[in-house]
Design an enzyme around this catalytic site. Structure first.
Site, mmCIF file in Angstrom:
data_model
loop_
_atom_site.group_PDB
_atom_site.id
_atom_site.type_symbol
_atom_site.label_atom_id
_atom_site.label_comp_id
_atom_site.label_asym_id
_atom_site.label_seq_id
_atom_site.Cartn_x
_atom_site.Cartn_y
_atom_site.Cartn_z
ATOM 1 N N LYS A 1 -0.699 6.013 7.812
ATOM 2 C CA LYS A 1 0.171 6.211 6.648
ATOM 3 C C LYS A 1 -0.638 6.352 5.368
ATOM 4 C CE LYS A 1 1.468 2.727 4.617
ATOM 5 N NZ LYS A 1 1.008 1.882 3.493
ATOM 6 N N SER B 1 0.879 -1.179 0.000
ATOM 7 C CA SER B 1 0.000 0.000 0.000
ATOM 8 C C SER B 1 0.910 1.221 0.000
ATOM 9 C CB SER B 1 -0.920 -0.010 1.227
ATOM 10 O OG SER B 1 -1.845 -1.060 1.135
ATOM 11 N N LYS C 1 -5.952 2.885 -3.650
ATOM 12 C CA LYS C 1 -5.906 2.239 -2.340
ATOM 13 C C LYS C 1 -5.852 3.280 -1.228
ATOM 14 C CE LYS C 1 -5.492 -0.814 0.905
ATOM 15 N NZ LYS C 1 -4.409 -1.798 1.031
#
Length: 295
Positions: free
Chosen positions: A239, A95, A170
């Site tokens: 994140k 990711s 994503k």
């Protein structure tokens, strides 16, 4: 086909299991013992270095916490580029962030490798069941080459655009997940303080227009039960929200609501620590209100 899988974390491990069933596989992990454990349990060879893992591989898959870790594996005498064969396919299931992915793609192209960013959604359950959604960024020819490999663990393979498009998708998806977790938590905590039992509130919510995957599945199974299983770290969700906010800035899109979500999720990470599960962000809301969503 010969494959290499680098990164055997909570999602990477079950993904690699499915790859091992379909292809000849070498595995590598930063904690070497984990790679050895994998090879002891599944038809795979544990490699001591990234170079050793990718040597002779037709396809290289990475699944690491961030794009920085992927980029760090490229160089040096034990790096991916030192061992990868020209013409190999490099699929990054991390990711990650679009900008770093584009830089990695350029490095790969110079070395004769085809690159696509291929982050996944569906969690550990989806990885184990091989029902992940795979969000792919890359040119059409590379994506078609990648599709048979990705189908080992993915049920839906979506080609979304050029390199970086998968990681952008994503990041936005996970930022919306973060927003929904926070909103459902705040709303339910307020209802409980107003005298509405949490489970009764969810039953009505899930029969109404405010329902979502968070309210229908995650909160009933993990929050009301108090289970909070460790499936995805809050630190990684933080994140991902940060990556989403960078995508918005890069594209000149104002995002005041997502900016606020980023602040709240970052504060929850600071309060709960690096090992907290992502749904534990609701614990912060509970503590602030002095109630718990259980029962």
């Amino acid at each position: 086909m010969k494959a290499a899988f680098l990164g055997l974390g909570a999602i990477g491990w079950p993904m690699a299991v499915h790859v091992a069933r379909a292809h000849e596989l070498a595995v590598w992990n930063r904690t070497a013992a984990r790679a050895r454990d994998f090879a002891a349990q599944h038809p795979a060879r544990a490699a001591a270095t990234p170079r050793e893992a990718v040597a002779g591989a037709d396809v290289i898959l990475t699944c690491l916490p961030t794009s920085r870790e992927v980029a760090a594996l490229l160089d040096g005498p034990d790096g991916i580029l030192a061992g990868a064969a020209r013409g190999a396919l490099f699929l990054d299931c991390t990711s990650g962030d679009p900008a770093t992915s584009r830089a990695i793609a350029a490095r790969c192209a110079a070395a004769g490798l085809a690159f696509a960013d291929c982050p996944v959604s569906g969690g550990t359950n989806g990885a184990e069941a091989a029902t992940l959604t795979v969000m792919v960024g890359g040119d059409a020819a590379t994506v078609e080459r990648a599709r048979p490999v990705l189908q080992a663990f993915g049920k839906r393979i979506a080609h979304l655009g050029p390199v970086g498009a998968g990681h952008a998708m994503k990041a936005v998806n996970n930022a919306l997940l973060a927003a929904n977790i926070q909103l459902v938590g705040e709303g339910l905590v307020a209802l409980v303080k107003a005298g509405v039992p949490a489970r009764a509130a969810l039953e009505v919510l899930n029969a109404s227009s405010g329902r979502s995957f968070v309210s229908e599945v995650l909160v009933p199974e993990r929050v009301l039960t108090g289970a909070f299983p460790a499936t995805f770290r809050l630190a990684l969700l933080d994140k991902d929200v940060g990556i989403c906010l960078q995508v918005l800035r890069d594209e000149g899109v104002a995002g005041p609501l997502l900016e606020r979500v980023g602040e709240v999720i970052h504060a929850a990470r600071a309060a709960l620590g690096e090992d907290a599960d992502y749904l534990e962000a609701i614990r912060v809301v509970e503590r602030q209100a002095g109630v718990e969503l259980r029962g």
